[in-house]
Design a protein around this motif. Structure first.
Motif, PDB file in Angstrom:
ATOM      1  N   TRP A  74       0.700  -1.041   0.148  1.00 14.29           N
ATOM      2  CA  TRP A  74      -0.079  -0.458   0.374  1.00 14.29           C
ATOM      3  C   TRP A  74       0.822   1.185   0.216  1.00 14.29           C
ATOM      4  O   TRP A  74       0.415   1.908  -0.635  1.00 14.29           O
ATOM      5  N   LEU A  75       1.760   1.207   1.073  1.00 13.56           N
ATOM      6  CA  LEU A  75       3.036   2.272   0.747  1.00 13.56           C
ATOM      7  C   LEU A  75       3.424   2.393  -0.156  1.00 13.56           C
ATOM      8  O   LEU A  75       3.936   2.875  -1.034  1.00 13.56           O
ATOM      9  N   MET A  76       4.349   1.307  -1.205  1.00 15.69           N
ATOM     10  CA  MET A  76       4.393   1.564  -2.738  1.00 15.69           C
ATOM     11  C   MET A  76       3.573   1.922  -3.817  1.00 15.69           C
ATOM     12  O   MET A  76       3.842   2.305  -4.611  1.00 15.69           O
ATOM     13  N   ALA A  77       1.743   1.575  -3.394  1.00 15.81           N
ATOM     14  CA  ALA A  77       1.192   2.260  -4.503  1.00 15.81           C
ATOM     15  C   ALA A  77       1.493   3.779  -3.913  1.00 15.81           C
ATOM     16  O   ALA A  77       1.108   4.135  -5.286  1.00 15.81           O
ATOM     17  N   HIS A  78       2.089   4.842  -3.125  1.00 17.21           N
ATOM     18  CA  HIS A  78       2.399   5.793  -3.116  1.00 17.21           C
ATOM     19  C   HIS A  78       3.458   6.177  -3.587  1.00 17.21           C
ATOM     20  O   HIS A  78       4.253   7.636  -4.080  1.00 17.21           O
ATOM     21  N   GLY A  79       3.900   5.346  -3.864  1.00 16.84           N
ATOM     22  CA  GLY A  79       5.084   6.362  -4.183  1.00 16.84           C
ATOM     23  C   GLY A  79       6.831   6.017  -3.712  1.00 16.84           C
ATOM     24  O   GLY A  79       8.113   6.008  -3.862  1.00 16.84           O
ATOM     25  N   ALA A  80       6.527   5.369  -2.311  1.00 18.52           N
ATOM     26  CA  ALA A  80       7.720   5.250  -1.411  1.00 18.52           C
ATOM     27  C   ALA A  80       8.693   3.723  -2.316  1.00 18.52           C
ATOM     28  O   ALA A  80       7.920   2.333  -2.628  1.00 18.52           O
ATOM     29  N   GLU A  81       9.554   3.567  -1.363  1.00 19.00           N
ATOM     30  CA  GLU A  81      10.484   2.908  -1.772  1.00 19.00           C
ATOM     31  C   GLU A  81      10.496   1.591  -0.621  1.00 19.00           C
ATOM     32  O   GLU A  81      10.830   1.675   0.682  1.00 19.00           O
ATOM     33  N   LEU A  82      10.346   0.622  -1.099  1.00 24.06           N
ATOM     34  CA  LEU A  82      10.628  -0.817  -0.058  1.00 24.06           C
ATOM     35  C   LEU A  82      12.251  -1.333  -0.474  1.00 24.06           C
ATOM     36  O   LEU A  82      13.163  -0.925  -0.868  1.00 24.06           O
ATOM     37  N   VAL A  83      12.379  -1.667   0.651  1.00 21.05           N
ATOM     38  CA  VAL A  83      14.162  -2.209   1.062  1.00 21.05           C
ATOM     39  C   VAL A  83      13.965  -3.814   1.635  1.00 21.05           C
ATOM     40  O   VAL A  83      13.130  -4.603   2.210  1.00 21.05           O
ATOM     41  N   ARG A  84      14.275  -4.872   0.857  1.00 23.51           N
ATOM     42  CA  ARG A  84      14.344  -5.994   0.506  1.00 23.51           C
ATOM     43  C   ARG A  84      15.698  -6.290   1.386  1.00 23.51           C
ATOM     44  O   ARG A  84      17.097  -6.934   0.483  1.00 23.51           O
ATOM     45  N   TYR A  85      15.457  -7.229   2.376  1.00 25.72           N
ATOM     46  CA  TYR A  85      16.750  -7.610   3.398  1.00 25.72           C
ATOM     47  C   TYR A  85      17.367  -9.026   3.274  1.00 25.72           C
ATOM     48  O   TYR A  85      17.990  -9.945   2.967  1.00 25.72           O
ATOM     49  N   GLU A  86      15.970  -9.840   3.190  1.00 25.83           N
ATOM     50  CA  GLU A  86      16.705 -11.139   2.453  1.00 25.83           C
ATOM     51  C   GLU A  86      17.377 -11.099   1.082  1.00 25.83           C
ATOM     52  O   GLU A  86      16.284 -10.969   0.172  1.00 25.83           O
ATOM     53  N   THR A  87      18.592 -11.130   1.323  1.00 24.44           N
ATOM     54  CA  THR A  87      19.013 -10.899  -0.485  1.00 24.44           C
ATOM     55  C   THR A  87      20.561 -11.994  -0.067  1.00 24.44           C
ATOM     56  O   THR A  87      20.597 -12.602   0.908  1.00 24.44           O
ATOM     57  N   LEU A  88      20.488 -12.779  -0.984  1.00 19.36           N
ATOM     58  CA  LEU A  88      22.242 -13.333  -0.875  1.00 19.36           C
ATOM     59  C   LEU A  88      23.397 -13.005  -1.060  1.00 19.36           C
ATOM     60  O   LEU A  88      23.961 -13.349   0.102  1.00 19.36           O
ATOM     61  N   SER A  89      23.475 -11.334  -0.863  1.00 20.23           N
ATOM     62  CA  SER A  89      24.770 -11.051  -0.433  1.00 20.23           C
ATOM     63  C   SER A  89      24.552 -10.954   0.522  1.00 20.23           C
ATOM     64  O   SER A  89      25.677 -10.266   1.919  1.00 20.23           O
ATOM     65  N   GLY A  90      23.360 -10.408   1.579  1.00 18.35           N
ATOM     66  CA  GLY A  90      23.722 -10.126   2.981  1.00 18.35           C
ATOM     67  C   GLY A  90      22.950  -8.799   2.637  1.00 18.35           C
ATOM     68  O   GLY A  90      22.712  -7.678   3.723  1.00 18.35           O
ATOM     69  N   THR A  91      22.947  -7.484   1.609  1.00 19.90           N
ATOM     70  CA  THR A  91      22.627  -6.331   1.278  1.00 19.90           C
ATOM     71  C   THR A  91      21.493  -6.262   1.623  1.00 19.90           C
ATOM     72  O   THR A  91      21.016  -6.469   0.249  1.00 19.90           O
ATOM     73  N   PRO A  92      21.184  -5.358   1.845  1.00 17.55           N
ATOM     74  CA  PRO A  92      19.816  -5.005   2.082  1.00 17.55           C
ATOM     75  C   PRO A  92      19.594  -4.172   0.030  1.00 17.55           C
ATOM     76  O   PRO A  92      20.324  -2.738  -0.052  1.00 17.55           O
ATOM     77  N   ALA A  93      18.872  -4.299  -0.487  1.00 20.24           N
ATOM     78  CA  ALA A  93      18.566  -4.495  -1.966  1.00 20.24           C
ATOM     79  C   ALA A  93      17.527  -3.106  -1.614  1.00 20.24           C
ATOM     80  O   ALA A  93      16.071  -3.703  -1.125  1.00 20.24           O
ATOM     81  N   PRO A  94      17.087  -1.954  -2.876  1.00 19.01           N
ATOM     82  CA  PRO A  94      16.051  -1.548  -2.818  1.00 19.01           C
ATOM     83  C   PRO A  94      15.104  -1.514  -4.005  1.00 19.01           C
ATOM     84  O   PRO A  94      15.318  -1.978  -4.426  1.00 19.01           O
TER      85      PRO A  94
END
Length: 498
Positions: A74-94
């Motif tokens: 719902w926040l993304m529908a307003h244009g807000a950027e999400l942050v994905r923490y579960e990545t292969l490198s361990g670095t948060p990905a926007p």
């Protein structure tokens, strides 16, 4: 504290206090309407995510995680950027690539809430209470919406993909303010009147000129042509790569719920694809990762793309071909449309005014395309996917440049054709303005004059003076003679004497 008189009777309340008490129920209803609009958007996404979670054979979290994800969407529908923490490198990905069709949900709900709030204020005024001004309705609805938005931001922070607080802090209010303003404006009858009194008089006079309305209309027409051309390019590419698109869709997931989710995501990204197609036709193209750019002149670099049906329709890597060069027809058509809509039909308009109107239309087209491009692009991760989509300033500049170069000459030429001298009939030098196709306003003026009533309006006539009867001697009339006798007498008079 209530004021009383010397006898102990309370003084009547001030008019401002009475008006405030009268406005409070309507204002509370507007606040509640804004909160309900936000709740409806959240509820719709929550139901959709819960259904997909239930139908998934491999749910990786409980219902709480699904609800947190719905708040993040719902926040993304307003244009807000999400942050994905579960990545292969361990670095948060926007994750900043926003499906533009998803933005329509909060915009429509917020606009509807503002319209209903304005209508309820007008109904209260009809019952005898004071009508809520447009500013009060706008503020109340926005306040209720943003309250729910703040709670949703806090709640989504505990989910798998929370929203960036700084991004949500300005994207959610921006969408809410624009949608509420549009709803109040529509509820008030879409007034296009003069600017407020606090605006300087020179600015109000300048904005009231017809050139600005024509520039907005011509710029909007150019944007529609660019988006329509981008849609044609995307559709043609999907048709050309139909086998790759189908293979990508079927191999991405084998579960029907997953395929349904992929289909919904592809539909939500259709407006983004339209903007990307327009950017491709304009020339700057779009980036597909670090060092990979697709333009009509060629597809350079190696793109590390995720598997997705829309991305399977990209052109092949390598130099461009005549098929890709044909995409330049999209901005050419947009420039011609801007020039055509920028011409006024009045004969008294100068060539400089027409050229200025076309140039302003080109500027409007460039600004709108820059804003749409900024909304349609965004990162899909870090490193290689940090740059994903067209560059807003390059697309906006290309749109303004194409339309400026093509619209100004066309607008001046069309204006010269419409205001050309009146043709002569038979070469004798006699002007026939009625049959000239370039003088339509003169013909309409003649028709208006000819359509006036043929009977003159009644004019008051003074009463006639009384006539005095005078006795006149009556002479007896000669009896009527037959026609034959009269003819004989005439011939006798004309016969010469013997």
């Amino acid at each position: 504290m209530t004021q009383v008189t010397e006898r102990g009777t309370p003084l009547p309340a001030a008019p401002q206090a009475v008006a405030a008490r009268r406005r409070s129920p309507a204002a509370a209803a507007c606040v509640l309407g804004g909160a309900v609009a936000a709740g409806l958007g959240l509820g719709f996404l929550a139901v959709l995510v819960i259904v997909l979670w239930i139908s998934s054979p491999y749910p990786d979290s409980g219902p709480g995680g699904a609800l947190h994800l719905a708040a993040g969407l719902w926040l993304m529908a307003h244009g807000a950027e999400l942050v994905r923490y579960e990545t292969l490198s361990g670095t948060p990905a926007p994750v900043g690539l926003i499906p533009l069709l998803l933005v329509a949900l909060p915009v429509l709900l917020m606009r509807r809430a503002a319209r209903l709030g304005s209508a309820s204020g007008d109904a209260a005024g009809a019952d005898g209470d004071e009508v809520l001004p447009a500013s009060a309705v706008f503020s109340a609805v926005t306040c209720g919406y943003l309250t729910v938005g703040a709670l949703a931001t806090v709640y989504a922070a505990g989910g798998p993909m929370p929203a960036d607080p700084l991004s949500a802090a300005w994207h959610v209010p921006l969408v809410a303010v624009l949608a509420a303003a549009g709803g109040v404006w529509a509820a008030k009858g879409k007034p296009v009147g003069p600017l407020p009194d606090w605006v300087p008089g020179g600015v109000r006079k300048a904005v009231a000129r017809p050139r600005y309305a024509l520039a907005l209309r011509s710029g909007a027409a150019g944007v529609l042509v660019l988006l329509g051309g981008g849609t044609l390019l995307v559709g043609a590419s999907l048709t050309w790569h139909a086998a790759e698109v189908q293979n990508s869709f079927l191999t991405l997931t084998g579960v029907w719920s997953g395929r349904f989710a992929v289909l919904l995501l592809a539909l939500a990204l259709i407006p983004n694809a339209m903007v990307w197609g327009a950017a491709y036709g304009l020339g700057p193209g779009f980036a597909l990762g670090a060092g990979a750019v697709a333009t009509p002149l060629g597809f350079e670099g190696a793109a590390a793309l995720p598997r997705f049906p829309l991305l399977a329709a990209l052109p092949a890597q390598g130099p461009g071909t005549p098929v890709t060069w044909a995409a330049a027809g999209v901005p050419v058509a947009a420039g011609l449309v801007v020039g055509w809509f920028a011409v006024r039909r009045a004969r008294e308009v100068s060539y400089g005014e027409t050229a200025l109107t076309a140039a302003l239309g080109a500027v409007v087209c460039g600004l709108v395309m820059a804003g749409l491009t900024a909304a349609a692009a965004g990162p899909l991760g870090s490193r290689g996917l940090a740059d994903f989509g067209p560059v807003w300033w390059a697309v906006g500049g290309a749109a303004a440049g194409w339309t400026l170069v093509l619209s100004v000459p066309l607008a001046v030429g069309v204006h010269a054709w419409r205001t050309r001298p009146v043709r002569s009939v038979g070469g004798g030098g006699v002007e026939d303005a009625w049959h000239d196709s370039g003088v339509r306003e003169l013909r309409w003026e003649a028709l208006r004059k000819a359509a006036q009533p043929l009977v003159a309006p009644a004019v008051a006539v003074p009463a006639p003076e009384p006539v005095v009867a005078v006795p006149v001697a009556v002479v007896p009339a000669e009896p009527l003679l037959p026609a034959a006798v009269v003819g004989a007498r005439v011939l006798a008079r004309r016969r010469p004497a013997s």
